[in-house]
Design a protein around this motif. Structure first.
Motif, mmCIF file in Angstrom:
data_model
loop_
_atom_site.group_PDB
_atom_site.id
_atom_site.type_symbol
_atom_site.label_atom_id
_atom_site.label_comp_id
_atom_site.label_asym_id
_atom_site.label_seq_id
_atom_site.Cartn_x
_atom_site.Cartn_y
_atom_site.Cartn_z
ATOM 1 N N LEU A 189 0.808 -1.222 0.000
ATOM 2 C CA LEU A 189 0.000 0.000 0.000
ATOM 3 C C LEU A 189 0.842 1.274 0.000
ATOM 4 O O LEU A 189 0.507 2.232 -0.703
ATOM 5 N N THR A 190 1.904 1.284 0.765
ATOM 6 C CA THR A 190 2.767 2.466 0.795
ATOM 7 C C THR A 190 3.877 2.360 -0.245
ATOM 8 O O THR A 190 4.064 3.256 -1.071
ATOM 9 N N ARG A 219 -3.224 -1.988 12.219
ATOM 10 C CA ARG A 219 -2.247 -2.445 11.223
ATOM 11 C C ARG A 219 -2.590 -1.931 9.820
ATOM 12 O O ARG A 219 -1.687 -1.623 9.032
ATOM 13 N N ALA A 220 -3.857 -1.867 9.513
ATOM 14 C CA ALA A 220 -4.246 -1.352 8.197
ATOM 15 C C ALA A 220 -3.825 0.110 8.056
ATOM 16 O O ALA A 220 -3.296 0.520 7.007
ATOM 17 N N LEU A 221 -4.048 0.898 9.087
ATOM 18 C CA LEU A 221 -3.646 2.304 9.041
ATOM 19 C C LEU A 221 -2.132 2.437 8.967
ATOM 20 O O LEU A 221 -1.605 3.286 8.235
ATOM 21 N N GLU A 222 -1.410 1.606 9.698
ATOM 22 C CA GLU A 222 0.055 1.625 9.628
ATOM 23 C C GLU A 222 0.540 1.278 8.226
ATOM 24 O O GLU A 222 1.549 1.815 7.755
ATOM 25 N N ALA A 223 -0.174 0.384 7.562
ATOM 26 C CA ALA A 223 0.239 -0.039 6.223
ATOM 27 C C ALA A 223 0.072 1.051 5.179
ATOM 28 O O ALA A 223 0.730 1.028 4.134
ATOM 29 N N VAL A 259 -3.402 2.604 4.808
ATOM 30 C CA VAL A 259 -4.834 2.823 4.621
ATOM 31 C C VAL A 259 -5.246 4.160 5.238
ATOM 32 O O VAL A 259 -4.699 4.585 6.261
ATOM 33 N N ASP A 260 -6.227 4.814 4.623
ATOM 34 C CA ASP A 260 -6.790 6.050 5.160
ATOM 35 C C ASP A 260 -8.145 5.837 5.827
ATOM 36 O O ASP A 260 -8.471 6.507 6.799
ATOM 37 N N GLN A 261 -8.954 4.934 5.266
ATOM 38 C CA GLN A 261 -10.276 4.691 5.827
ATOM 39 C C GLN A 261 -10.526 3.198 5.983
ATOM 40 O O GLN A 261 -10.131 2.393 5.128
ATOM 41 N N LEU A 262 -11.200 2.859 7.079
ATOM 42 C CA LEU A 262 -11.497 1.485 7.460
ATOM 43 C C LEU A 262 -12.978 1.227 7.219
ATOM 44 O O LEU A 262 -13.830 1.912 7.777
#
Length: 601
Positions: free
Chosen positions: A307-308, A343-347, A349-352
């Protein structure tokens, strides 16, 4: 640039005016005072937001109920409050998503009323900031259609791929987007950018435009323009880095994509690159492992390298990254729901989307910021992308909609006629060995049997309009021996039989669709001309030996079934071309009917 620049708009003043026009009590002028320049508004809003409000912008959740203020007990286990409005306010939600099963999408008037009510809840909170919601839906058209008639229906992505017209793809997106926006929905989780290279794919299939990346990329790019420039809603390409080559459904299991990096570049990447080139607002992640891109074993949704490293840094994407639904099993196997959110935000991601444990996930993200696990700078960058998206799509300027104006936008005669014309160009005649088509239907006795109560009735009605005398004997997706015998008996004395199939190839599912294969053979054994209509995946013919006449619609949507009736009767000549290869049963390297094949008359 991967995103169009932010332009100057009149922001909250317009929102207040729209609120008054819709008959909703607006926020006060004092509450709505913000800098007039959108970029200034974004910066000043972030500066005045609490930590809890910032984190709330990172969540998009389903809410139960037909309107914003009526209690619905189904909200209580998830959120601890009963009304949709209370859910929005408790968590300062960044967005909501609508489904039929949440009772969010009954009819255009109800949808618009719910949208206005939820926006009012977001704008009337006791807060220093007033941020409208992103209101979203999965209106891909075709098999994934959340809002039915009177909203205009289209046959879906693979049908548009068969039509080969980027202009038609853009028009379908434009009409869909315009109608969604009229109902207060400002985000559509479409188009699907996956390239369906695996005919056994149980979750993508006709949701994909094609098995060829070039055609898929062309169609994805056209639809991004249609949704965003014409329809004025945010588009979301899904599912990055590509969900097209799997025989596993990530809703219930954890797929692994075995493509090499070079194969990803050639097969999976082009539609996403096309979407980025067109300035797409959002990209949705996939809950699958892609070892060639990240060998950690984590799903792409939780992968910083994907993602990043890949999406942000290599492809240069600057827009919002949103997860696929976090309640899906493909992302829940390795970590708990609270940890998944962090973890998704760390990866990157902006929105869950749709966390199944909102209280735990919300608290976990707040704690992660307080502890420094997610830096305040990272948090602000995510919120900035979300707010800039809302500015760019006019959500800040005009969050409310005029319910009285729905009739002039949703399901208009012009939109319906356009949908019919586009769909007419998608039906594909794959085989016509016996020369049965076109059929002079006037005065002919025709049995319509096979899959779908509504499907068979609509098809019979279309043939009756063309002068046929029709009989319907619906047998479903799993015909029993008794149902097959009944259909064979109904065929006696008929001039022709039209039998509809739906994923007749998929014999791994619990409903034993091999019964469809037996039905077709039994009807063929009568010696009466049989026309097979595949109403979803075009691959069925490989599992139906002896079929002489075969049409693919790629959709059981009424608009597609009405079109195939016109093709059968000869009122419309088929012009669709296969957007995929149809391989032989059990021999994927043997192509029975190649990409581009399609007959006409």
């Amino acid at each position: 640039m991967s995103r169009p620049p932010v332009t100057r708009r009149t922001v909250i003043a317009s929102a207040v005016a729209a609120t008054l026009a819709a008959g909703i009590v607006p926020v006060t002028a004092a509450q709505a005072t913000v800098p007039p320049a959108p970029q200034g508004w974004v910066a000043s809003t972030i500066a005045r937001m609490t930590l809890e409000e910032k984190v709330g912008q990172l969540f998009v959740q389903q809410v139960y109920g037909q309107d914003a203020t009526t209690p619905d007990a189904r909200n209580l286990p998830l959120y601890g409050v009963a009304t949709p409005a209370e859910v929005v306010q408790k968590y300062h939600l960044g967005g909501v998503i609508y489904f039929a099963w949440t009772d969010s999408v009954k009819n255009p008037q109800q949808i618009a009323g719910l949208s206005n009510g939820l926006q009012q809840a977001a704008l009337s909170q006791d807060s220093k900031v007033k941020v409208p919601l992103g209101i979203s839906v999965d209106q891909e058209q075709g098999v994934v259609t959340r809002i039915g008639p009177p909203a205009t229906q289209f046959p879906g992505s693979m049908a548009l791929g068969a039509g080969r017209s980027a202009e038609d793809a853009r028009t379908a997106a434009a009409i869909t987007g315009e109608e969604l926006r009229a109902m207060g929905i400002n985000t559509n989780f479409a188009p699907v950018a996956d390239v369906n290279v695996n005919p056994l794919n149980p979750v993508i299939g006709t949701r994909s435009f094609s098995s060829k990346p070039e055609l898929a990329a062309e169609m994805v790019g056209a639809q991004v323009t249609g949704y965003q420039e014409d329809g004025k809603v945010s588009a979301s390409a899904k599912h990055f880095p590509g969900h097209g080559d799997t025989a596993t459904d990530s809703h219930v299991a954890f797929p692994v994509i075995t493509h090499t990096r070079e194969q990803w570049e050639q097969l999976d990447a082009p539609p996403f690159k096309a979407a980025i080139d067109k300035g797409i607002d959002m990209i949705m992640t996939a809950h699958l492992a892609f070892p060639a891109l990240d060998d950690s074993g984590d799903p792409a949704t939780l992968s910083k390298p994907i993602l990043t490293g890949l999406l942000r840094e290599e492809l240069g994407y600057e827009g919002v990254i949103i997860t696929d639904a976090l309640e899906m099993q493909g992302v829940r196997e390795l970590y708990g729901d609270a940890e998944v959110a962090v973890r998704a935000l760390e990866a990157g991601v902006d929105q869950l989307l749709m966390t199944p444990a909102m209280d735990k996930a919300y608290a976990a993200v707040i704690d992660a910021v307080k502890s420094g696990r997610i830096s305040k700078q990272e948090l602000d960058a995510k919120v900035r992308r979300v707010l800039e998206l809302k500015v760019e799509r006019g959500v800040i300027a005009k969050p409310m909609v005029d319910v009285a104006a729905l009739g002039s936008v949703v399901g208009t005669s012009e939109h319906l006629a356009t949908a019919d014309a586009i769909t007419n160009r998608t039906t594909t005649l794959v085989k016509n060995d016996a020369g049965v088509l076109p059929m002079a239907t006037s005065g002919k006795k025709v049995l319509v049997t096979g899959y779908g109560v509504t499907t068979t009735q609509i098809l019979a009605g279309g043939l009756a309009k063309a002068g046929a005398s029709t009989t319907v004997n619906q047998t479903g997706t799993s015909p029993t021996d008794a149902q097959i015998a009944s259909a064979v008996a109904s065929a006696q004395g008929k001039d022709a039989v039209v039998v509809t199939t739906m994923k007749a190839w998929d014999t791994n599912v619990t409903d034993k669709r091999a019964g469809q294969q037996k039905l077709v053979k039994a009807l063929q054994d009568t010696g009466i001309p049989v026309i097979v209509v595949a109403t979803r995946d075009p691959y069925d013919i490989a599992y139906l030996p002896g079929t002489a006449t075969y049409l693919a619609t790629y959709s059981y949507s009424p608009v597609a079934i009405e079109a195939v009736a016109r093709v059968i009767s000869g009122a419309v000549a088929p012009t669709g071309k296969l957007p995929v290869d149809i391989p032989a049963k059990g021999a994927p390297s043997t192509v029975l009917y190649p990409f581009g094949h399609g007959l006409t008359y």
